[in-house]
Design an enzyme around this catalytic site. Sequence first.
Site, mmCIF file in Angstrom:
data_model
loop_
_atom_site.group_PDB
_atom_site.id
_atom_site.type_symbol
_atom_site.label_atom_id
_atom_site.label_comp_id
_atom_site.label_asym_id
_atom_site.label_seq_id
_atom_site.Cartn_x
_atom_site.Cartn_y
_atom_site.Cartn_z
ATOM 1 N N SER A 43 78.783 100.888 10.419
ATOM 2 C CA SER A 43 79.678 101.260 11.516
ATOM 3 C C SER A 43 81.100 101.558 11.057
ATOM 4 O O SER A 43 82.072 101.230 11.735
ATOM 5 C CB SER A 43 79.670 100.174 12.608
ATOM 6 O OG SER A 43 78.365 100.021 13.123
ATOM 7 N N GLY B 95 74.699 100.841 12.323
ATOM 8 C CA GLY B 95 74.347 101.494 13.581
ATOM 9 C C GLY B 95 74.571 100.626 14.809
ATOM 10 O O GLY B 95 74.115 100.963 15.899
ATOM 11 N N GLU C 26 66.942 100.416 6.139
ATOM 12 C CA GLU C 26 65.847 100.973 6.963
ATOM 13 C C GLU C 26 64.599 101.194 6.107
ATOM 14 O O GLU C 26 63.477 101.036 6.588
ATOM 15 C CB GLU C 26 66.323 102.276 7.631
ATOM 16 C CG GLU C 26 67.324 101.978 8.751
ATOM 17 C CD GLU C 26 68.371 103.042 8.998
ATOM 18 O OE1 GLU C 26 68.181 104.200 8.581
ATOM 19 O OE2 GLU C 26 69.414 102.699 9.605
ATOM 20 N N GLU D 46 75.928 97.053 2.503
ATOM 21 C CA GLU D 46 75.769 97.357 3.920
ATOM 22 C C GLU D 46 75.179 96.145 4.634
ATOM 23 O O GLU D 46 73.956 95.944 4.618
ATOM 24 C CB GLU D 46 74.824 98.537 4.100
ATOM 25 C CG GLU D 46 75.278 99.796 3.398
ATOM 26 C CD GLU D 46 74.654 101.022 4.039
ATOM 27 O OE1 GLU D 46 75.403 101.809 4.616
ATOM 28 O OE2 GLU D 46 73.416 101.174 3.987
ATOM 29 N N LYS E 205 70.319 110.379 7.704
ATOM 30 C CA LYS E 205 69.048 109.784 8.140
ATOM 31 C C LYS E 205 68.103 110.899 8.624
ATOM 32 O O LYS E 205 68.170 112.016 8.120
ATOM 33 C CB LYS E 205 69.291 108.730 9.230
ATOM 34 C CG LYS E 205 70.385 107.737 8.835
ATOM 35 C CD LYS E 205 70.400 106.515 9.694
ATOM 36 C CE LYS E 205 71.612 105.673 9.316
ATOM 37 N NZ LYS E 205 71.582 104.338 9.876
ATOM 38 N N ASN F 235 75.173 109.611 5.286
ATOM 39 C CA ASN F 235 73.719 109.444 5.315
ATOM 40 C C ASN F 235 73.235 109.986 6.659
ATOM 41 O O ASN F 235 73.402 109.328 7.685
ATOM 42 C CB ASN F 235 73.369 107.949 5.169
ATOM 43 C CG ASN F 235 71.889 107.695 5.353
ATOM 44 O OD1 ASN F 235 71.080 108.615 5.299
ATOM 45 N ND2 ASN F 235 71.533 106.434 5.571
#
Length: 251
Positions: free
Chosen positions: A214, A174, A98, A168, A11, A9
């Site tokens: 992560s 992150g 997000e 997730e 982003k 991903n």
Amino acid sequence: MRKNIVAGNWKMNNNLQEGIALATDLQAALQGKTLQCDVIIGTPFIHLATVAGTIDPRLIGVAAQNCADRASGAFTGEVSAAMVASTGAKYVILGHSERRTYYGETNAILKEKVLLALANDLTPIFCIGEVLDERNAGKHFDVVEKQVAEGLFGLSPADFAKIVIAYEPVWAIGTGKTATTEQAQEMHAFIRKIIAEKYGQSLADGVSILYGGSCNAGNAKELFANPDVDGGLIGGASLSVEKFLPIVEAF
Ligand code: PEP
């Protein structure tokens, strides 16, 4: 059919030229290798058509990171599932934390996006996961169950079988903090159990459930060795071939 999958991903990173270079370099690194998993890259919308037109779909699948919850019309700035499909992308990441946090995506909105993705032959990679306070309060199973039930349990068995799930934990995205292998397996087994209760064991056994948060070259092997962890959704480490390739090769 349950598959091992490693999906990147990106982003909101990489301009078009950088994105093409990353996809091309990844393809070159994968060429000639015998892989034990499917590889997907989730690029920004503007990269989709060029990247999908450049890389070999037998080596790398292309995913959008979102699509609209409406089919078409006066929704300025939105990109529909049909538009995504017309680029050659085959997947769409939906419900990333997000998107849920910064753009107010609810389970009800995500349910519409899933239906539109499926109607346009895109495979949704449906993201779920709890925030730290929810885990600390012991509510993580309830949160995840609600996300799955409200987002996906309206689907027919045939449609549900097309879904890829990404668990997730938001506190791991992150942050450099990864769920332990026990935490990942425990939640993946729980997700498979609730799917089995709704759709039957054989369908549940066929669903790919990815871990995200992560995940990196150092922990991928241990995470992927769990019986209910079928791969990973990878953020930061998908932005360089050097970091992404060892995760792909962890299978
Ligand atoms: C993600 O954004 O889906 C993700 C898992 O990010 P990271 O790997 O950087 O934690």
